[in-house]
Design an enzyme around this catalytic site. Structure first.
Site, short mmCIF file in Angstrom:
data_model
loop_
_atom_site.label_atom_id
_atom_site.label_comp_id
_atom_site.label_asym_id
_atom_site.label_seq_id
_atom_site.Cartn_x
_atom_site.Cartn_y
_atom_site.Cartn_z
N LYS A 40 4.06 -20.82 -36.24
CA LYS A 40 4.84 -21.62 -35.30
C LYS A 40 3.99 -22.25 -34.20
CE LYS A 40 9.39 -21.76 -33.46
NZ LYS A 40 9.43 -23.18 -33.71
N GLY A 45 -0.64 -16.59 -30.81
CA GLY A 45 -1.60 -16.52 -31.91
C GLY A 45 -1.88 -17.88 -32.53
N CYS A 46 -0.83 -18.65 -32.73
CA CYS A 46 -0.99 -19.97 -33.38
C CYS A 46 -1.73 -20.94 -32.47
CB CYS A 46 0.37 -20.53 -33.77
SG CYS A 46 1.20 -19.48 -34.99
N THR A 47 -1.50 -20.83 -31.17
CA THR A 47 -2.21 -21.68 -30.22
C THR A 47 -3.70 -21.30 -30.19
OG1 THR A 47 -0.22 -22.00 -28.88
CG2 THR A 47 -2.33 -22.42 -27.80
N ALA A 50 -5.24 -22.64 -33.45
CA ALA A 50 -5.39 -24.09 -33.42
C ALA A 50 -6.52 -24.51 -32.48
CB ALA A 50 -4.08 -24.76 -33.00
#
Length: 151
Positions: A40, A45-47, A50
Site C-alpha cells: 500500500k 514499510g512501503c514508503t 519506495a
C-alpha cells in the site's frame, strides 16, 4: 500458478501514475527489469521501500535496468505518493489484482496483507531472482545484486 526463476514474464497491461496505458511488451525483452509488488502507498514499510528504490534508482539505470512498483492503489493514489516522495520510477495500479495473480504473488501476514515480492528479470524477460519478504528495505540490495550479476 506462480512464476518461478527461469520463467518468462508474460505480457500485462495497467495504468501508470498519470493514467497512461502501460504495456509490459515495451519493456520485457528490451532491458533488465526489477518489478516489485508492495501492499500500500504511504504506509511506513512501503514508503521506506519506495524511497530506497528512489535513492538507488540511478544505480539500476546505470546498469540498464528499469524499476517498476505495483500495488492495488489507484492511479490517483500513486500520483500523490510518487509526487510526495519524488519517485522517479514507474508505479502501476493493479486494482483488480490481475498482475498480482498473473505473477502468483502470495499474501503476507497470514493472508491479511497483499504480499511484498520483488522479481528481477534479465533483458530477455526471464526471471533470474525472486525475493519474497515483508522486510521492505531488504529488497533493494537483493535486486541490485541480481542486476549486477546480469551485466
Amino acid at each position: 500458478m506462480a512464476l518461478k526463476v527461469g520463467d518468462k514474464i508474460t505480457n500485462f497491461t495497467a495504468k501508470d501514475t498519470h493514467g497512461n496505458d502501460f504495456d509490459s511488451q515495451n519493456f520485457v525483452g528490451q532491458k533488465a527489469l526489477v518489478i516489485y509488488f508492495y501492499p500500500k502507498d504511504n504506509t511506513p514499510g512501503c514508503t521506506a521501500q519506495a524511497c530506497s528504490f528512489r535513492d538507488q534508482y540511478e544505480d539500476f539505470k546505470d546498469l540498464g535496468a528499469e524499476v517498476i512498483g505495483i500495488s492495488s492503489d489507484s492511479e490517483n493514489s500513486h500520483e500523490k505518493f510518487a509526487s510526495k516522495y519524488k519517485l522517479p520510477f514507474i508505479l502501476l495500479s493493479d486494482q483488480d489484482k490481475k498482475i498480482r495473480n498473473l505473477f502468483g504473488v502470495p499474501s503476507g501476514m497470514f493472508g491479511l496483507l497483499p504480499g511484498r515480492v520483488t522479481y528481477v528479470a534479465d533483458k530477455s524477460g526471464k526471471i533470474v531472482m525472486i525475493f519474497d519478504s515483508m522486510m521492505a528495505t531488504k529488497h533493494i540490495p537483493k535486486a541490485l545484486e541480481a542486476i549486477k550479476k546480469l551485466v
